[in-house]
Design a protein around this motif. Structure first.
Motif, short mmCIF file in Angstrom:
data_model
loop_
_atom_site.label_atom_id
_atom_site.label_comp_id
_atom_site.label_asym_id
_atom_site.label_seq_id
_atom_site.Cartn_x
_atom_site.Cartn_y
_atom_site.Cartn_z
N GLY A 15 -15.56 24.79 2.26
CA GLY A 15 -15.33 24.36 0.89
C GLY A 15 -14.68 22.99 0.79
O GLY A 15 -14.43 22.33 1.80
N SER A 16 -14.40 22.58 -0.44
CA SER A 16 -13.83 21.26 -0.72
C SER A 16 -12.62 21.37 -1.63
O SER A 16 -12.51 22.31 -2.43
CB SER A 16 -14.88 20.37 -1.40
N LEU A 17 -11.74 20.41 -1.49
CA LEU A 17 -10.60 20.24 -2.38
C LEU A 17 -10.38 18.76 -2.58
O LEU A 17 -10.69 17.95 -1.69
CB LEU A 17 -9.32 20.85 -1.79
N ARG A 18 -9.80 18.41 -3.72
CA ARG A 18 -9.39 17.03 -3.94
C ARG A 18 -7.91 17.01 -4.28
O ARG A 18 -7.50 17.62 -5.27
CB ARG A 18 -10.18 16.38 -5.08
N LEU A 19 -7.15 16.33 -3.46
CA LEU A 19 -5.73 16.17 -3.70
C LEU A 19 -5.52 14.85 -4.46
O LEU A 19 -6.27 13.89 -4.27
CB LEU A 19 -4.95 16.12 -2.38
N ALA A 20 -4.50 14.84 -5.29
CA ALA A 20 -4.14 13.64 -6.04
C ALA A 20 -2.67 13.33 -5.84
O ALA A 20 -1.84 14.24 -5.80
CB ALA A 20 -4.46 13.81 -7.51
N CYS A 21 -2.36 12.05 -5.72
CA CYS A 21 -0.98 11.59 -5.61
C CYS A 21 -0.75 10.54 -6.69
O CYS A 21 -1.31 9.44 -6.61
CB CYS A 21 -0.71 11.02 -4.23
N ALA A 22 0.04 10.89 -7.68
CA ALA A 22 0.40 9.96 -8.74
C ALA A 22 1.66 9.20 -8.32
O ALA A 22 2.67 9.82 -7.97
CB ALA A 22 0.64 10.72 -10.04
N VAL A 23 1.57 7.87 -8.34
CA VAL A 23 2.63 7.01 -7.82
C VAL A 23 3.30 6.27 -8.95
O VAL A 23 2.62 5.65 -9.77
CB VAL A 23 2.03 6.02 -6.81
N SER A 24 4.64 6.31 -8.97
CA SER A 24 5.36 5.64 -10.05
C SER A 24 5.74 4.21 -9.68
O SER A 24 6.30 3.50 -10.51
CB SER A 24 6.62 6.43 -10.41
N ALA A 25 5.49 3.80 -8.44
CA ALA A 25 5.96 2.50 -7.96
C ALA A 25 5.27 1.34 -8.64
O ALA A 25 4.11 1.43 -9.02
CB ALA A 25 5.74 2.41 -6.46
N SER A 26 6.00 0.23 -8.73
CA SER A 26 5.44 -0.98 -9.29
C SER A 26 6.01 -2.19 -8.56
O SER A 26 7.23 -2.23 -8.34
CB SER A 26 5.75 -1.06 -10.79
N PRO A 27 5.21 -3.21 -8.19
CA PRO A 27 3.77 -3.19 -8.35
C PRO A 27 3.08 -2.26 -7.35
O PRO A 27 3.45 -2.22 -6.18
CB PRO A 27 3.37 -4.64 -8.09
N PHE A 28 2.11 -1.55 -7.83
CA PHE A 28 1.41 -0.55 -7.01
C PHE A 28 0.71 -1.19 -5.82
O PHE A 28 0.63 -0.60 -4.74
CB PHE A 28 0.40 0.17 -7.89
N SER A 29 0.27 -2.43 -6.00
CA SER A 29 -0.54 -3.08 -4.98
C SER A 29 0.19 -3.35 -3.67
O SER A 29 -0.45 -3.54 -2.64
CB SER A 29 -1.10 -4.40 -5.53
N VAL A 30 1.53 -3.37 -3.68
CA VAL A 30 2.26 -3.68 -2.45
C VAL A 30 2.56 -2.44 -1.62
O VAL A 30 3.21 -2.53 -0.60
CB VAL A 30 3.57 -4.45 -2.72
N TYR A 31 2.08 -1.29 -2.06
CA TYR A 31 2.33 -0.05 -1.33
C TYR A 31 1.07 0.42 -0.62
O TYR A 31 0.00 0.51 -1.21
CB TYR A 31 2.80 1.05 -2.28
#
Length: 117
Positions: A15-31
């Motif tokens: 089977g399949s699953l999709r995990l999600a990670c919501a990130v509060s950091a800013s700027p997001f691009s440097v992570y």
């Protein structure tokens, strides 16, 4: 900085699953954001990570089954997992690390993935 995982659960082999990670950091691009997993008694291991420029790494065991996707608009990183097997059972953690400055890193609380029939 907060990392909030979602999407874990119980799935049958194949089977399949999709995990999600919501990130509060800013700027997001440097992570660089990654997914790690851990089973009791073993070390945490890299599943996949993705830089702000979109470069990806995968653990050897992935073998083309998983895809990591980064959405800069929603600051969310997804891990699409296909053809899951019982050995993929673990707690999956989201991890973020700064690629500039002091290189601070952060962990989410983890989400359980269980692959069983």
């Amino acid at each position: 900085v907060q990392l909030m995982e979602s999407g874990g659960g119980l799935v049958q082999p194949g089977g399949s699953l999709r995990l999600a990670c919501a990130v509060s950091a800013s700027p997001f691009s440097v992570y660089t954001i990654g997914w790690y997993r851990q089973v009791p008694g073993e070390q945490r291991e890299l599943v996949a990570d993705i830089t702000g420029r979109g470069s990806r790494r995968y653990g050897d065991f992935v073998q083309g089954r998983f895809v990591i996707i980064r959405d800069g608009g929603t600051k969310t990183v997804y891990l699409q997992m296909n053809n899951l097997q019982p050995e993929d059972t673990a707690v999956y953690y989201c991890h973020g690390i700064q690629t500039v400055g002091v290189g601070a890193d952060y962990w989410g609380q983890g989400t359980q993935v269980t692959v069983s029939s």
